[in-house]
Design an enzyme around this catalytic site. Sequence first.
Site, PDB file in Angstrom:
ATOM      1  NE  ARG A   1      46.339  22.481  13.479  1.00  0.00           N
ATOM      2  CZ  ARG A   1      46.202  22.781  12.186  1.00  0.00           C
ATOM      3  NH1 ARG A   1      45.575  23.857  11.818  1.00  0.00           N
ATOM      4  NH2 ARG A   1      46.727  21.995  11.278  1.00  0.00           N
TER       5      ARG A   1
ATOM      6  CE  LYS B   1      46.355  21.896   3.531  1.00  0.00           C
ATOM      7  NZ  LYS B   1      45.219  22.418   2.766  1.00  0.00           N
TER       8      LYS B   1
ATOM      9  CD  GLU C   1      45.044  27.408   0.473  1.00  0.00           C
ATOM     10  OE1 GLU C   1      45.184  27.491   1.702  1.00  0.00           O
ATOM     11  OE2 GLU C   1      45.789  27.969  -0.346  1.00  0.00           O
TER      12      GLU C   1
HETATM   13  P1  ATP Z   1      47.362  22.671   7.244  1.00  0.00           P
HETATM   14  O1  ATP Z   1      47.646  23.467   8.480  1.00  0.00           O
HETATM   15  O2  ATP Z   1      47.609  21.223   7.374  1.00  0.00           O
HETATM   16  O3  ATP Z   1      48.006  23.232   6.030  1.00  0.00           O
HETATM   17  P2  ATP Z   1      44.984  23.992   6.630  1.00  0.00           P
HETATM   18  O4  ATP Z   1      44.174  24.471   7.759  1.00  0.00           O
HETATM   19  O5  ATP Z   1      45.779  25.003   5.916  1.00  0.00           O
HETATM   20  O6  ATP Z   1      45.816  22.746   7.076  1.00  0.00           O
HETATM   21  P3  ATP Z   1      42.760  23.694   4.916  1.00  0.00           P
HETATM   22  O7  ATP Z   1      42.675  23.005   3.619  1.00  0.00           O
HETATM   23  O8  ATP Z   1      42.636  25.166   4.926  1.00  0.00           O
HETATM   24  O9  ATP Z   1      44.108  23.247   5.565  1.00  0.00           O
HETATM   25  O10 ATP Z   1      41.767  23.032   5.961  1.00  0.00           O
HETATM   26  C1  ATP Z   1      40.426  22.758   5.719  1.00  0.00           C
HETATM   27  C2  ATP Z   1      39.710  22.670   7.040  1.00  0.00           C
HETATM   28  O11 ATP Z   1      40.268  21.657   7.844  1.00  0.00           O
HETATM   29  C3  ATP Z   1      39.830  23.966   7.813  1.00  0.00           C
HETATM   30  O12 ATP Z   1      38.548  24.290   8.340  1.00  0.00           O
HETATM   31  C4  ATP Z   1      40.814  23.650   8.884  1.00  0.00           C
HETATM   32  O13 ATP Z   1      40.571  24.420  10.017  1.00  0.00           O
HETATM   33  C5  ATP Z   1      40.561  22.154   9.117  1.00  0.00           C
HETATM   34  N1  ATP Z   1      41.756  21.513   9.661  1.00  0.00           N
HETATM   35  C6  ATP Z   1      43.001  21.525   9.167  1.00  0.00           C
HETATM   36  N2  ATP Z   1      43.862  20.874   9.965  1.00  0.00           N
HETATM   37  C7  ATP Z   1      43.139  20.422  11.022  1.00  0.00           C
HETATM   38  C8  ATP Z   1      43.456  19.665  12.196  1.00  0.00           C
HETATM   39  N3  ATP Z   1      44.699  19.258  12.462  1.00  0.00           N
HETATM   40  N4  ATP Z   1      42.446  19.376  13.045  1.00  0.00           N
HETATM   41  C9  ATP Z   1      41.194  19.783  12.789  1.00  0.00           C
HETATM   42  N5  ATP Z   1      40.836  20.496  11.712  1.00  0.00           N
HETATM   43  C10 ATP Z   1      41.790  20.813  10.818  1.00  0.00           C
HETATM   44 MG    MG Z   2      44.238  26.827   5.547  1.00  0.00          MG
END
Ligand code: ATP
Ligand code: MG
Length: 576
Positions: free
Chosen positions: A280, A290, A53
Amino acid sequence: MTDSPASSPSANLSGAAEVESQTQSLDFVRELVRDDVRSGKFQGRVQTRFPPEPNGFLHIGHAKSIYLNFGIAEEFDGICMLRFDDTNPETEDTSFVTAIQEDLRWLGVTPWGSVRYASDYFEQLFEWAVTLIEKGFAYVDDQDADTISWQRGGYGQPGVESPFRDRTVEENKALFLGMRNGESADGERVLRAKIDMQADNMWLRDPVLYRIRRIDHHRTGSDWIIYPTYDWAHGQSDAIEGVTHSLCTLEFADHRPLYNWCLSHLDLPGDTPQQTEFARLNITHTVLSKRVLRKLVTDGHVDGWDDARMPTVRGLRRRGYPASAIRRFVDRVGVAKINSTVEVELLESFVRDELNVSAMRRMAVTKPLKVVISNWPEGLVEWFDVANHPGNPDAGTRRVPFAGELWIEAEDFQLVPPPKYYRLSPGREVRLRSAFLITATDAVLDEDGSVVQVNATYDPESRGGTAPDGRKVKSTMHWVSAAHAVDITVNLYDRLFIHSHPGADGSDPLSSINQKSREVCGGKGEPVLAEVEPGEVVQFERLGYFAVDLDDPTVFHRTVGLRDEWAKISKSKNKG
Ligand code: ATP
Ligand code: MG
């Protein structure tokens, strides 16, 4: 800092190398993909995607997802695309779109084809929503968000059906079109899936598919005032692109029935993609969210998203972490079905292993103390050819000047040495690395009693650092000629969070911020340090690895220290 000479490249196998050589079996996601390929599912095709995102910068958790998705595509002759999951115009921005692509390049992966955006599919998603309404599987609800939320109930608590649930198809279509055309105010109506208000899975209790938001979108501008939710956009975007394996983190496991439900009610252009969840990445003394990272920036705890203390891809890059070390680290951590937390020392161990091979050795002093050699011939400058890398003769040598006034590390001198202190003190002889043996005679103190200068003599016969009579000294120290030194700023880092699992006990992770995570020192470096390239990483003898700042070549960030803390941790783990 240690009394022993700087680590040599032949130093015993570090913790990282040791554990890496242990198991190399396929993880459960790769096993699944392999089985699908073998059984001919998806005609043997493998297609993954990385779906960020654009509402922040990538962090090392994303790197895990990136290397998993791109790695699987690579290993199974498939493709992996980059798709921005841009369904939430409130928080998203073009600057993040650009930054994420830059970070992917730096991480060394190349998305297949052109960059995709969920917003490319807004029209198709809208049409599919109309199809859902026509099939009697979606309705427009006039209730506000709070009402809808409490009506959902909870685990073991029944849901309450909306009074608008049984609207006719015609009415729903007209209202939904009206939502798109601006006939309703923001928040006045939503489109919901009509599934089951008593489902055990909360996500199946008539989830919201569209909401009204009069906010310009960074790509579609004011074309749309209704935006699909994640659940309505994600699986359908996967299907449109032909994704076979849609990999996401465990918190989406509960969404999977909804992912499948949505796809099952549509006439898809091809195969139905399959969602699989993995754990994760979590790292001790680190926060990978984030939301929290943004707070660190906005509250001024760090200089920005690219501060060298941040676990963002930009931060790690500024800090001097090689992308290849990050990749080897996430490969080593692997993918599991249960969340866990990895010690930050393991990551550092991978970084140190790579830098040990690649980094040129240099001398620099972080907290300079002046040494005056009383028997040094007036005006003489000796130049030593010193190896750039003790384990790699091809790395060559550089010239290092030595003269009568030197800088040494302040903590390498003690007026009254404590027991087992073998560095410089009055009457004690030590080696100045690659140069001479010197003996301290006395020290000059300021009015507070602090040492401001050390006086010493050198042994002219010990050129290169050894005495012809074979006498031994217990300490080898780094130094810089005062007349030739370049002024540098050295940033020494400590953990950004004091607690190993910040926020895990339900507290605010920011309450665990280490107020002393950065110490800025005015240091002195040997002359070649004036010629470094931005981003270059060197080893300062006895101090650690230091990365040249990307913007200011006089600033050095301590990447990691020399000591392998992971080796200690894994040893005690193996014992326990
Ligand atoms: P955050 O929780 O940091 O805001 P998010 O999941 O909202 O992260 P996205 O931009 O939606 O951030 O993530 C893009 C991809 O990265 C998604 O498929 C998400 O599952 C993966 N991702 C995010 N954080 C992790 C993590 N700590 N370990 C592995 N994969 C991750
Ligand atoms: Mg997300």
